[in-house]
Design an enzyme around this catalytic site. Sequence first.
Site, PDB file in Angstrom:
ATOM      1  N   ARG A  65      -2.125  -2.850 -17.997  1.00 11.35           N
ATOM      2  CA  ARG A  65      -3.302  -1.982 -17.924  1.00 11.35           C
ATOM      3  C   ARG A  65      -3.045  -0.917 -16.876  1.00 11.35           C
ATOM      4  O   ARG A  65      -2.943  -1.209 -15.678  1.00 11.35           O
ATOM      5  CB  ARG A  65      -4.541  -2.793 -17.537  1.00 11.35           C
ATOM      6  CG  ARG A  65      -4.747  -4.028 -18.392  1.00 11.35           C
ATOM      7  CD  ARG A  65      -6.148  -4.535 -18.277  1.00 11.35           C
ATOM      8  NE  ARG A  65      -6.999  -3.784 -19.163  1.00 11.35           N
ATOM      9  CZ  ARG A  65      -7.133  -4.056 -20.464  1.00 11.35           C
ATOM     10  NH1 ARG A  65      -6.503  -5.050 -21.016  1.00 11.35           N
ATOM     11  NH2 ARG A  65      -7.926  -3.314 -21.207  1.00 11.35           N
ATOM     12  N   GLU A 103      -0.421   4.778  -0.488  1.00 10.76           N
ATOM     13  CA  GLU A 103      -1.223   6.003  -0.671  1.00 10.76           C
ATOM     14  C   GLU A 103      -0.344   7.229  -0.493  1.00 10.76           C
ATOM     15  O   GLU A 103       0.468   7.294   0.431  1.00 10.76           O
ATOM     16  CB  GLU A 103      -2.369   6.037   0.341  1.00 10.76           C
ATOM     17  CG  GLU A 103      -3.520   5.149  -0.064  1.00 10.76           C
ATOM     18  CD  GLU A 103      -4.729   5.312   0.850  1.00 10.76           C
ATOM     19  OE1 GLU A 103      -4.616   5.973   1.899  1.00 10.76           O
ATOM     20  OE2 GLU A 103      -5.786   4.772   0.504  1.00 10.76           O
ATOM     21  N   TYR A 120       0.853  -1.190   0.000  1.00 14.61           N
ATOM     22  CA  TYR A 120       0.000   0.000   0.000  1.00 14.61           C
ATOM     23  C   TYR A 120       0.886   1.236   0.000  1.00 14.61           C
ATOM     24  O   TYR A 120       1.805   1.332   0.802  1.00 14.61           O
ATOM     25  CB  TYR A 120      -0.897   0.024   1.248  1.00 14.61           C
ATOM     26  CG  TYR A 120      -2.355  -0.051   0.875  1.00 14.61           C
ATOM     27  CD1 TYR A 120      -2.975   1.041   0.255  1.00 14.61           C
ATOM     28  CD2 TYR A 120      -3.098  -1.203   1.088  1.00 14.61           C
ATOM     29  CE1 TYR A 120      -4.301   0.966  -0.128  1.00 14.61           C
ATOM     30  CE2 TYR A 120      -4.423  -1.277   0.699  1.00 14.61           C
ATOM     31  CZ  TYR A 120      -5.022  -0.189   0.090  1.00 14.61           C
ATOM     32  OH  TYR A 120      -6.327  -0.253  -0.305  1.00 14.61           O
TER      33      TYR A 120
END
Length: 427
Positions: A231, A48, A46
């Site tokens: 992607r 962020e 993670y």
Amino acid sequence: MKDKIIQKLITEETKRQNNTLNLIASENSTSKDVREALASVFTNKYAEGYPGARYYGGNAVADKLEALTQARALTLFGLSPKKWSVNVQPYSGSPANLAVLLALVPAGEKIMGMSLAMGGHLTHGHKVSVTGKLWQQVPYGVNKKTERIDYEEVLEIARREQPRIIIAGATAYSRIVDFKKMRAIADAAHAYLMVDMSHFAGLVAGGVYPSPFAYADVVTTTVHKTLRGPRAALIFARKFEIRNPKSETNQKFKTRNSKPTIASAIDKAVFPGLQGGPHMNAITAVAVALKEAGSPTFKKYAAQIVKNTRALAGELARLNWRIISGGTDTHLFLMDTISQGVGGGEASDMLETAGIIVNKNTIPFDERKPTDPSGIRIGTAALTTRGMKEKEMKVIATLIDAVLKKKMKPAEAEKKIAMLCKKFPLR
Ligand SMILES: *Cc1c(COP(=O)(O)O)cnc(C)c1O
């Protein structure tokens, strides 16, 4: 893999991709390195926030990775970090475009984009997309006769409607967009110019399509089309101050110490505006793809794509199929099938039974429904990756023609296609 059911589906899909001819203009096939990066342990992390300013611990390596990806993106398109910034976190093209609009255009105001029916993308303000619900689309299209963008008409619409932003770039337009003219039009309307180069980014990187960076304020792109990556998407933004400082949206991005730039507004729109944790494994794979796209082999690849598309469209035209706008400058073209009595949906289904994969598509001024339009879209980026050249394109044109005109049984075409596929295995 322990999950045998999923393993079986992966094997099945690998076989399908290997044994069919992929002419879907928005697809490609990635390198093993790209897929290895996607499957790496970065998927566990993670992160962020942005490099040096994260909300979670343990991001020292992720910071290095994201900064390197940004540097590679700027280098690939010849951009100075003094003038341009790049956000590498968008999950895909649609959220990238939404982030730009969120950052630069107050809700309810006008955004100008090519209409979906004429080749534009949903996220350029189409009414079924959130971009058409939060903002008012001012559509532009192509000229009925030339089937190309009519810049005089675009200027007239922009002058009349005064949109906040003009989006250039499309998803089913085979010609080079004149960015200089689009810039002049944006200036005449006091609008931002955004270029969505999702489809042709690989051609820009390879030097066979004009770069939009001299003219655009913002450039968005997916990484998984001609750029041949995972992607994901990128947003490039000029580091200049935001215009229309009185508008509500822009006020929100004002910070005490620094004046907002369009780049900082876009960063905030991506996170925390729209997304949570970035997909670090996807960003890892983006970095790999960007390095690959800067290589001399990729330059050759991009040039070969355009040669292949021209060869395929040329041969189909010789066989009496109507190519929209009379040809192509890029990796794709639209073919009118209804003029030979075959609907786009029917054409796509017939070709698929033979092992040729395309998508049905509206053609400009289509009189049929988008669910059953008048043509198909054909692109050569994926087959060029497999190593096919003009010679194979001519064979493929003959097969497409034979299947659609029912001159050959699908089973016979399938056999020929399987043989061709075997000669050009997937990477
Ligand atoms: C493909 C595409 C997008 C959207 O990308 P997704 O990754 O499918 O969300 C946006 N704009 C254009 C022009 C595209 O071709």
